[in-house]
Design a protein around this motif. Structure first.
Motif, mmCIF file in Angstrom:
data_model
loop_
_atom_site.group_PDB
_atom_site.id
_atom_site.type_symbol
_atom_site.label_atom_id
_atom_site.label_comp_id
_atom_site.label_asym_id
_atom_site.label_seq_id
_atom_site.Cartn_x
_atom_site.Cartn_y
_atom_site.Cartn_z
ATOM 1 N N THR A 2 16.857 -11.064 35.671
ATOM 2 C CA THR A 2 15.937 -10.645 36.728
ATOM 3 C C THR A 2 15.434 -11.873 37.489
ATOM 4 O OG1 THR A 2 13.925 -10.828 35.380
ATOM 5 C CG2 THR A 2 15.151 -8.745 35.272
ATOM 6 N N ASP A 3 14.961 -11.652 38.709
ATOM 7 C CA ASP A 3 14.406 -12.761 39.490
ATOM 8 C C ASP A 3 13.163 -13.336 38.811
ATOM 9 O OD1 ASP A 3 16.413 -12.243 41.250
ATOM 10 O OD2 ASP A 3 15.147 -11.672 42.934
ATOM 11 N N ALA B 247 32.848 -13.494 34.052
ATOM 12 C CA ALA B 247 32.748 -12.844 32.747
ATOM 13 C C ALA B 247 31.414 -12.117 32.597
ATOM 14 C CB ALA B 247 32.912 -13.873 31.638
ATOM 15 N N LEU B 248 30.332 -12.730 33.057
ATOM 16 C CA LEU B 248 29.012 -12.102 32.964
ATOM 17 C C LEU B 248 28.948 -10.818 33.788
ATOM 18 C CD1 LEU B 248 26.793 -15.309 33.183
ATOM 19 C CD2 LEU B 248 26.834 -13.706 31.255
ATOM 20 N N LEU B 249 29.545 -10.843 34.983
ATOM 21 C CA LEU B 249 29.553 -9.650 35.829
ATOM 22 C C LEU B 249 30.416 -8.545 35.222
ATOM 23 C CD1 LEU B 249 29.748 -11.260 39.393
ATOM 24 C CD2 LEU B 249 27.787 -10.104 38.347
ATOM 25 N N GLY B 250 31.420 -8.948 34.449
ATOM 26 C CA GLY B 250 32.213 -7.952 33.741
ATOM 27 C C GLY B 250 31.455 -7.345 32.579
ATOM 28 N N HIS B 251 30.476 -8.092 32.080
ATOM 29 C CA HIS B 251 29.652 -7.628 30.950
ATOM 30 C C HIS B 251 28.472 -6.789 31.422
ATOM 31 C CE1 HIS B 251 27.374 -7.731 27.216
ATOM 32 N NE2 HIS B 251 26.347 -8.242 27.876
ATOM 33 N N CYS B 252 27.810 -7.207 32.514
ATOM 34 C CA CYS B 252 26.664 -6.465 33.042
ATOM 35 C C CYS B 252 26.474 -6.825 34.510
ATOM 36 C CB CYS B 252 25.391 -6.776 32.260
ATOM 37 S SG CYS B 252 24.810 -8.477 32.428
ATOM 38 N N ARG B 253 25.959 -5.900 35.292
ATOM 39 C CA ARG B 253 25.771 -6.138 36.725
ATOM 40 C C ARG B 253 24.359 -6.598 37.061
ATOM 41 N NH1 ARG B 253 29.945 -6.865 40.003
ATOM 42 N NH2 ARG B 253 28.742 -6.049 41.753
ATOM 43 N N ASP B 254 23.441 -6.461 36.130
ATOM 44 C CA ASP B 254 22.043 -6.787 36.435
ATOM 45 C C ASP B 254 21.753 -8.262 36.152
ATOM 46 O OD1 ASP B 254 22.513 -6.263 33.774
ATOM 47 O OD2 ASP B 254 20.501 -5.512 33.369
ATOM 48 N N LEU B 255 22.111 -9.107 37.140
ATOM 49 C CA LEU B 255 21.841 -10.536 37.055
ATOM 50 C C LEU B 255 20.940 -10.941 38.215
ATOM 51 C CD1 LEU B 255 25.412 -11.904 36.222
ATOM 52 C CD2 LEU B 255 23.513 -11.600 34.631
ATOM 53 N N SER B 256 20.119 -11.953 37.997
ATOM 54 C CA SER B 256 19.239 -12.456 39.050
ATOM 55 C C SER B 256 20.040 -12.820 40.300
ATOM 56 C CB SER B 256 18.493 -13.692 38.538
ATOM 57 O OG SER B 256 18.056 -14.506 39.594
ATOM 58 N N PRO C 24 24.541 -9.630 49.019
ATOM 59 C CA PRO C 24 25.217 -8.812 48.002
ATOM 60 C C PRO C 24 26.341 -9.600 47.330
ATOM 61 C CG PRO C 24 25.838 -8.119 50.226
ATOM 62 C CD PRO C 24 24.704 -9.077 50.379
ATOM 63 N N LEU C 25 26.511 -9.350 46.043
ATOM 64 C CA LEU C 25 27.536 -10.066 45.292
ATOM 65 C C LEU C 25 28.936 -9.649 45.728
ATOM 66 C CD1 LEU C 25 26.087 -9.834 41.681
ATOM 67 C CD2 LEU C 25 25.794 -11.670 43.325
ATOM 68 N N ASN C 26 29.826 -10.623 45.852
ATOM 69 C CA ASN C 26 31.218 -10.285 46.122
ATOM 70 C C ASN C 26 32.161 -11.059 45.203
ATOM 71 O OD1 ASN C 26 31.137 -12.828 47.149
ATOM 72 N ND2 ASN C 26 31.773 -12.298 49.231
ATOM 73 N N VAL C 27 31.628 -11.507 44.066
ATOM 74 C CA VAL C 27 32.449 -12.151 43.050
ATOM 75 C C VAL C 27 32.984 -11.057 42.129
ATOM 76 C CG1 VAL C 27 32.491 -13.807 41.155
ATOM 77 C CG2 VAL C 27 31.075 -14.245 43.160
#
Length: 307
Positions: A150-151, A114-123, A70-73
Motif C-alpha cells: 500500500t502507499d 514475479a511479484l505482480l504474478g503473485h499479487c496485484r495489490d502493490l504500492s 496504471p501498471l503495464n508491466v
C-alpha cells in the motif's frame, strides 16, 4: 490524489524548498521532487517557484502528487521465496542473478514481474516499472527485500530508511585478510569521474555513506565478514570494501578478475528489520546463506581456495 497544504514555520524559514520537501516526501527521490516543482505540481502561495527557492515564514506550500500511472508491466509466474506477507508488506528472499525491477534490456524475469504474478495489490508510488519497491539490492546480490503493498506502507518504510532506523545486515566474502576485527568505513560515495558506470569514494557530487563491518572468519587470502548499512548508497558495500583494499570476491567491477568461483559478488542480505507500518511492531527477518556462498565457505575451510 488530494493536494496537501503546509504553512512554513520559523524553524523552516530559509530552507531550500527541494531540501524541505525531501523531509516531507520521504518516499520520493530528490530528482523526482525537483521535477514536480518544475512541472508546477508543487506551488508556493499559489505560484510556481524554482527548485532553489528559499522558504519564508508563513509561506503556504501546496503539494499535488499526480496519480500513479496504471501498471503495464507483465505479471509472470516466477517462484518467489516469500519470508513474510500480510496486507501491507511482503518480505522476499531474492536469488542472485534476479533483477529487482524492469529496465531497458530487462523487461521480464524481474522481481517486480514475479511479484505482480503473485499479487496485484502493490504500492503505486514508484510508478509503472517499480510498484512496491522501497529499496533495491544489486542483481548479483542475494537476500532480503521489503516490498510495500500500500502507499501508506511505502511512505512509512521509505521514511524509516531515510531516518536510518531499519536494520540491514549483509554477509560477504572479501579478498585479503582484514587487519582489524571490526571497523567503520565513513566515506562519501558518488558517480566515478573515470567510469560513469561505476560508483566511487569521491568528494564531488557524493552522498554521505557509512558501513560497519565485523570479521566472522579468516582464511589465508579471504575473509568472511558481516556488514551493517547505516546508509544505503548504490553499490555501497562493494565500493567501501574495495576502498579499504578488500573488494568482494566475485566482483570484477570493483575487484580482481581472478577470484572465487561464484556467479556474481559474494554478498548476501542476511537480516532485515523494520517497524511494521500498521501494527508498529518491531519486525526482524533472517535469510540463510545461499548454497553458492555456503559452498565457497566450506571450500575455504578445507583449504580448497588457498591461492
Amino acid at each position: 490524489m488530494k493536494p496537501l497544504t503546509h504553512n512554513i514555520t520559523v524553524e523552516d524559514e530559509g530552507t531550500r524548498i527541494d531540501r524541505w520537501l525531501s523531509g516531507k516526501l520521504a518516499s520520493e527521490s530528490r530528482n523526482r521532487i525537483q521535477q514536480l516543482i518544475k512541472n508546477g505540481d508543487i506551488r508556493v502561495n499559489g505560484s510556481q517557484v524554482k527548485t532553489s527557492y528559499k522558504l519564508r515564514f508563513n509561506d503556504q506550500v501546496l503539494i499535488h502528487l499526480p496519480e500513479p500511472e496504471p501498471l503495464n508491466v507483465s505479471p509472470e509466474q516466477i517462484p518467489l521465496d516469500i519470508v513474510f506477507e500480510d496486507g501491507s508488506v511482503i518480505v522476499v528472499n531474492k536469488p542472485r542473478g534476479m533483477v529487482v525491477h524492469p529496465a531497458p534490456g530487462h523487461m521480464s524475469g524481474t522481481l517486480v514481474n514475479a511479484l505482480l504474478g503473485h499479487c496485484r495489490d502493490l504500492s503505486g508510488i514508484n510508478g509503472i516499472l517499480r510498484p512496491g519497491i522501497v529499496h533495491r539490492i544489486d542483481r548479483e546480490t542475494s537476500g532480503l527485500l521489503m516490498v510495500a503493498k500500500t502507499d501508506q506502507a511505502h511512505r512509512s518504510l521509505a521514511k524509516q530508511l531515510k531516518d536510518k532506523s531499519t536494520k540491514r545486515k549483509y554477509l560477504a566474502i572479501v579478498h585479503g585478510n582484514l587487519p582489524h576485527d571490526e571497523g567503520i568505513i565513513d566515506a562519501p560515495i558518488g558517480r566515478s569521474e573515470k567510469d560513469r558506470k561505476k560508483m566511487a569514494v569521491t568528494e564531488k557530487n557524493s552522498k554521505h555513506a557509512v558501513t560497519h563491518f565485523k570479521v566472522l572468519e579468516r582464511f589465508s587470502n579471504y575473509t568472511f565478514v558481516a556488514c551493517r548499512l547505516e546508509t544505503g548508497r548504490t553499490h555501497q558495500i562493494r565500493v567501501h570494501m574495495a576502498y579499504i583494499g578488500h573488494p568482494l570476491a566475485g566482483d570484477p567491477k570493483y575487484g580482481p578478475r581472478k577470484t572465487l568461483p561464484i556467479n556474481g559478488q559474494a554478498l548476501h542480505a542476511a537480516e532485515l528489520g523494520f517497524i511494521h507500518p500498521v501494527t508498529r511492531q518491531q519486525m526482524l527477518f533472517c535469510a540463510a546463506l545461499p548454497d553458492d556462498m555456503a559452498r565457497l565457505l566450506e571450500g575455504l575451510r578445507n583449504g580448497r581456495y588457498s591461492s
